[in-house]
Write an enzyme that holds these catalytic residues in place. Structure first.
Site, short mmCIF file in Angstrom:
data_model
loop_
_atom_site.label_atom_id
_atom_site.label_comp_id
_atom_site.label_asym_id
_atom_site.label_seq_id
_atom_site.Cartn_x
_atom_site.Cartn_y
_atom_site.Cartn_z
N GLY A 10 7.24 -3.50 -10.03
CA GLY A 10 7.15 -4.90 -9.59
C GLY A 10 6.89 -5.73 -10.83
N GLY A 12 6.97 -9.23 -10.95
CA GLY A 12 6.81 -10.63 -10.56
C GLY A 12 5.64 -11.25 -11.28
N MET A 13 4.90 -12.10 -10.56
CA MET A 13 3.81 -12.84 -11.20
C MET A 13 2.69 -11.90 -11.66
SD MET A 13 5.03 -15.76 -11.25
CE MET A 13 3.67 -16.71 -11.88
N ILE A 14 2.27 -10.99 -10.78
CA ILE A 14 1.18 -10.07 -11.20
C ILE A 14 1.72 -9.07 -12.22
CG2 ILE A 14 -0.55 -8.39 -10.46
CD1 ILE A 14 -0.63 -9.74 -7.73
N ARG A 89 -1.88 -11.60 5.51
CA ARG A 89 -1.51 -10.40 4.75
C ARG A 89 -0.80 -9.42 5.68
NH1 ARG A 89 -6.86 -11.22 2.60
NH2 ARG A 89 -6.77 -11.75 0.40
N ILE A 119 -1.45 -2.65 -5.57
CA ILE A 119 -1.95 -4.02 -5.40
C ILE A 119 -1.24 -4.71 -4.24
CG2 ILE A 119 -2.25 -6.27 -6.56
CD1 ILE A 119 -2.60 -4.91 -9.19
N HIS A 176 -9.43 -5.34 2.60
CA HIS A 176 -9.11 -6.54 1.82
C HIS A 176 -8.54 -7.60 2.76
CE1 HIS A 176 -8.02 -8.97 -1.56
NE2 HIS A 176 -6.72 -8.79 -1.44
#
Ligand code: APR
Length: 320
Positions: A10, A12-14, A89, A119, A176
């Site tokens: 992944g 992307g942003m993270i 979520r 994550i 979470h």
């Protein structure tokens, strides 16, 4: 000694932020993987060019083929779809479950000895599914949520009391989700448990209650502000803290989503608990004593996780 290899599934942003931090801190060579073509390659090249500014000699590579994650020491998984405003979520469940299947199979084939940090949300269900799909040992597959939730809790306490974040140890347990359990009695500021802090007048009970509430809604607060995505700086830092403890066998006690084998009276699922992270992955789960109130909150939070797992099994019967 060969440099560690860190695969980011992944980009992307993270994923991009993880790559930037890992490169800056010279944690190891970085492979950015994504299904989107060009994005992982572009981010890898951009950060690689930055290494000449901050003086780091790690290699960065962008990839669309799982073969490129071969023999990674650490895989950090952010692949999937993030929350949009108004989306819980849990709405993400069906979409991201399919992604976990593909990612789990890729890791199983090419990086079976890695320490895997998930994550992707909804976290507690996705890390459970990722472990099943990958077939890796449960102690080598872990979820990142508690470090982030606890960091938010600690930051809000620092902001309110004016005391350094360095001297605050805040803990959240459970899933979470919005019913996570901020552990007020076990969290300390300058060594003082929070109830004692209230008794000494550092903050009022109402202020503490507001901080607990804000911590629970911390993810949603950022989503509402960003509008086009979810938090990425603090989640990336949290993932890096876990990877570092593993890579250097530091044995930090971090709140993580760990597979439980009887701890807290639970078995067969992932829930946020404090755990020792070292060279063997999750080496020990720390059991906090809980009073009746905390037990009830923990139970409620665990029930949400169990509900998500049941939904996963319904969507994909191979998980049952
Ligand atoms: N395989 C690999 N990558 C994938 C796949 C897949 N099957 N499906 C989607 N992706 C990629 C997307 O192309 C995108 O680049 O995952 C990346 C996700 O990045 P962002 O959309 O920017 O999401 P980000 O903010 O990084 O969050 C990732 O972490 O905190 C959670 O809720 C959040 O689940 C989300 C995840």
């Amino acid at each position: 000694m060969a440099r560690a290899k860190i695969a980011l599934i992944g980009s992307g942003m993270i994923g991009g932020t993880l790559a930037h931090i890992a490169a800056r801190e010279e944690l190891g060579d970085v492979v950015l993987f994504d299904i989107t073509e060009g994005v992982p390659q572009g981010k890898a090249l951009d950060i690689a060019e930055a290494t000449a500014v901050f003086g780091s000699d790690v290699a960065l590579k962008g990839a669309n083929d799982y073969a490129d994650i071969a023999d990674a020491d650490v895989c950090i998984v952010t692949a999937g779809v993030p929350r949009k405003p108004g989306m819980s979520r849990d709405d993400l469940l069906g979409i991201n479950l399919k992604v976990m299947k593909a990612v789990g199979e890729g890791i199983k084939k090419y990086a079976p000895n890695a320490f895997v940090i998930c994550i992707t949300n909804p976290l507690d269900a996705m890390v459970w599914a990722l472990q099943k799909f990958s077939g890796l040992p449960v102690e080598k597959v872990v979820g990142m949520a508690g470090v982030l939730d606890s960091a938010r809790f600690a930051y809000f306490l620092a902001e309110k009391t004016g005391i350094s974040v360095e001297d605050i140890h805040a803990w959240t347990l459970g899933g979470h989700g919005d019913d996570m359990v901020p552990m007020v009695r076990h969290s300390t500021v300058g060594g003082l448990p929070l109830p004692e802090l209230v008794a000494q007048g550092f903050l009022t009970q109402d202020e503490l209650d507001a901080i607990v509430k804000r911590t629970r809604g911390g993810g949603g607060e950022i989503v509402a502000l960003l509008k086009t995505g979810s938090a990425f700086y603090a989640p990336a830092e949290s993932g890096i803290a876990m990877a570092k403890s593993y890579l250097s066998d530091k044995k930090r006690v971090l709140p993580v989503a760990a597979f439980l084998n009887g701890e807290y009276g639970l078995s067969g699922l992932y829930v946020g608990v404090p755990a020792v992270i070292g060279k063997d992955g999750v080496e020990k789960v720390i059991e906090f004593s809980t009073n009746e109130d905390e037990k009830a909150m923990f139970k409620k939070s665990v029930e949400s996780v169990q509900g998500l797992i049941a939904a996963c099994k319904e969507i994909d019967p191979s998980l049952a």
